[in-house]
Motif scaffolding. Sequence first.
Motif, mmCIF file in Angstrom:
data_model
loop_
_atom_site.group_PDB
_atom_site.id
_atom_site.type_symbol
_atom_site.label_atom_id
_atom_site.label_comp_id
_atom_site.label_asym_id
_atom_site.label_seq_id
_atom_site.Cartn_x
_atom_site.Cartn_y
_atom_site.Cartn_z
ATOM 1 N N GLU A 543 -23.985 18.633 16.513
ATOM 2 C CA GLU A 543 -23.273 18.405 15.253
ATOM 3 C C GLU A 543 -22.140 19.428 15.137
ATOM 4 O O GLU A 543 -22.368 20.632 15.229
ATOM 5 C CB GLU A 543 -24.203 18.560 14.052
ATOM 6 N N LEU A 544 -20.922 18.925 14.921
ATOM 7 C CA LEU A 544 -19.748 19.787 14.766
ATOM 8 C C LEU A 544 -19.352 19.808 13.296
ATOM 9 O O LEU A 544 -19.171 18.763 12.668
ATOM 10 C CB LEU A 544 -18.584 19.271 15.605
ATOM 11 N N LYS A 545 -19.232 21.029 12.759
ATOM 12 C CA LYS A 545 -18.860 21.184 11.352
ATOM 13 C C LYS A 545 -17.591 22.009 11.244
ATOM 14 O O LYS A 545 -17.466 23.083 11.852
ATOM 15 C CB LYS A 545 -19.981 21.876 10.571
ATOM 16 N N ASP A 546 -16.649 21.506 10.474
ATOM 17 C CA ASP A 546 -15.439 22.270 10.162
ATOM 18 C C ASP A 546 -15.776 23.212 9.019
ATOM 19 O O ASP A 546 -16.127 22.773 7.931
ATOM 20 C CB ASP A 546 -14.298 21.328 9.774
ATOM 21 N N ARG A 547 -15.655 24.524 9.272
ATOM 22 C CA ARG A 547 -16.074 25.510 8.265
ATOM 23 C C ARG A 547 -15.261 25.394 6.986
ATOM 24 O O ARG A 547 -15.800 25.614 5.883
ATOM 25 C CB ARG A 547 -15.937 26.931 8.854
ATOM 26 N N LYS A 548 -13.979 25.060 7.074
ATOM 27 C CA LYS A 548 -13.123 25.030 5.889
ATOM 28 C C LYS A 548 -13.330 23.780 5.060
ATOM 29 O O LYS A 548 -13.488 23.840 3.843
ATOM 30 C CB LYS A 548 -11.654 25.151 6.297
ATOM 31 N N THR A 549 -13.350 22.623 5.720
ATOM 32 C CA THR A 549 -13.434 21.355 4.980
ATOM 33 C C THR A 549 -14.864 20.907 4.750
ATOM 34 O O THR A 549 -15.126 20.095 3.857
ATOM 35 C CB THR A 549 -12.685 20.247 5.733
ATOM 36 N N GLY A 550 -15.799 21.392 5.592
ATOM 37 C CA GLY A 550 -17.189 20.947 5.491
ATOM 38 C C GLY A 550 -17.457 19.633 6.190
ATOM 39 O O GLY A 550 -18.604 19.142 6.185
ATOM 40 N N GLU A 551 -16.440 19.052 6.808
ATOM 41 C CA GLU A 551 -16.620 17.769 7.496
ATOM 42 C C GLU A 551 -17.539 17.933 8.703
ATOM 43 O O GLU A 551 -17.454 18.906 9.435
ATOM 44 C CB GLU A 551 -15.260 17.207 7.942
ATOM 45 N N ARG A 552 -18.434 16.949 8.901
ATOM 46 C CA ARG A 552 -19.401 16.993 9.993
ATOM 47 C C ARG A 552 -19.302 15.721 10.823
ATOM 48 O O ARG A 552 -18.995 14.639 10.300
ATOM 49 C CB ARG A 552 -20.834 17.113 9.459
ATOM 50 N N GLU A 553 -19.577 15.854 12.115
ATOM 51 C CA GLU A 553 -19.680 14.672 12.968
ATOM 52 C C GLU A 553 -20.595 14.986 14.142
ATOM 53 O O GLU A 553 -20.692 16.126 14.593
ATOM 54 C CB GLU A 553 -18.302 14.221 13.466
ATOM 55 N N GLU A 554 -21.293 13.940 14.615
ATOM 56 C CA GLU A 554 -22.176 14.106 15.764
ATOM 57 C C GLU A 554 -21.420 13.713 17.021
ATOM 58 O O GLU A 554 -20.770 12.654 17.073
ATOM 59 C CB GLU A 554 -23.431 13.264 15.592
ATOM 60 N N LEU A 555 -21.534 14.577 18.053
ATOM 61 C CA LEU A 555 -20.781 14.369 19.286
ATOM 62 C C LEU A 555 -21.650 14.704 20.484
ATOM 63 O O LEU A 555 -22.549 15.551 20.406
ATOM 64 C CB LEU A 555 -19.544 15.279 19.317
#
Length: 567
Positions: A543-555
Amino acid sequence: MANAPVQRMSQLMAKTLRDDPADAEVLSHKLLVRAGYVRRTAAGIWSWLPLGKKVLSNVERIVREEMDAIGAQEVSLPALLPREPYEATGRWDEYGQELFRLQDRKGGDYLLGPTHEEIFTLLVKDQASSYKDLPVILYQIQTKFRDEARPRAGILRGREFLMKDSYSFDLEDEGLAQSYALHRQAYQRVFERLGLDYRICAATAGAMGGSKSEEFLAPAGAGEDTFADCPNCDFAANTEAITYELKPVDGSGVPAAEEIPTPDTPTIETLAAHLGVPASATLKNLLVKVDGEIVAVGVPGDREVDMGKVEAHFAPAAVELVTAEDFVGRPDLVRGYVGPQGLEKVTYIADPRVAPGTSWITGANKEGMHAKNVVAGRDFEVDTYVDVVVVQEGDPCPKCGTGLKLDRAIEIGHIFQLGRKYTDALKLDVLGQNGKPVRVTMGSYGIGVSRAVAAIAEQSADEHGLVWPKEVAPADVHVVAAGKALQTELALDVSEKLREAGLRVLVDDRAGVSPGVKFTDAELIGVPQILVAGRRSAEGVLELKDRKTGEREELTVEEAIARLTAR
């Protein structure tokens, strides 16, 4: 930075804290300590731990790259400096108690450098003899020292701090203007790369001296500077630097001054209430001592005196408020009832709002008495007009008249056209094209490197912790192993592949630490991208999370590497 070893948190010299330090007042202080970036050594003195040193070094790198880009040459000068050059320029005394002074075993006087104008001037005097040797820009990134009376706010206001100071040396004022412009542009690039929101504001030169000065201010609630911003035009200035034009009015129709009884009204508030007039109709007269001599400062009764402006006007003289003892033996000075008319042997300075022709209610220099219809220029004279009031929200813009907006900010940079103050004092001349000596002109330019770290933290942090811009972050990606052996194995494997792809990697491989604590620490530490080896590790999915936006996606591993290396 590419291909640096993976930093494993199981080996990292840093401990995160759940609670804010008891002495922490501002957000950056709280978070930098809690996230394991810095630790307090003594009041105003800080140690940088590995994560903090990485961020500090990244800020240094950006500053160095932009200084090199304008042709500046880096040098390294001592921090322990002799007294004599600073005595020659007057700053040995002007700096007052902020200067760290010490003696060697033989009784020789030295100081720990707060800034290096004198030493750079002497360096150029030693190295440059002809117009062919100039122009030149020199800089260093070095620890500076100031004996702050009240060090506070963590690394924002310390007694020891890292600073980039550069100095330009030119033959003519036109050359100085060009060197100044080069620095101004370089600073804009630096602060944009640091991800800072900033304003360029007119400023006072203070003890540095010179003809022109601008500050780079980062708006933040923790800031110690107040600046004014006009919503209608491009005017922006530190409130200490705002000046207004003196505008005399016609006071010929004002009746003669008249004394009126005003018992028990020693303050503006009691006087205005007694007479039923607004405080703005009264004249406040503040008495101060300048090197022991009494000076009166006149401002409208509804305004406060900015002591910083008064001190700047009289610098390097010492300014202090009068005490009860100063009224003894001075019948012309009646406490609570002082007026500018009839003062004896007292210098009177006033704000431009007390312009010639304006009429006031002010003290009559008698107990329980005031005077009305007291006109500036008719009933009393102003020795010097100086902008000395505290600027307020809504005061007119000096440029267009629109009401000003005020905000707090952190000073992150300051640039000065010094002119010949230091080259005159230290006699820096070179031979000109005509074979005659030419006095060199000089600029001074500073960036608070360690302070910039705190400013970034103040502006970018959220409720969970730090959020670093990519260029200054201690790593590009923070890999988190959720806990089980398979997850740790995957986290370490993907970390190595990311390193091989040229990314800087921090991996949380700590055993015996719960996933919740690791996730909390990842957000607290603030690396831009968080990659979690969690519940789908067996499938090779992260799971990749953008620390600033909080957006998550599985890769998948391959997708994660491709995504992160593309950013």
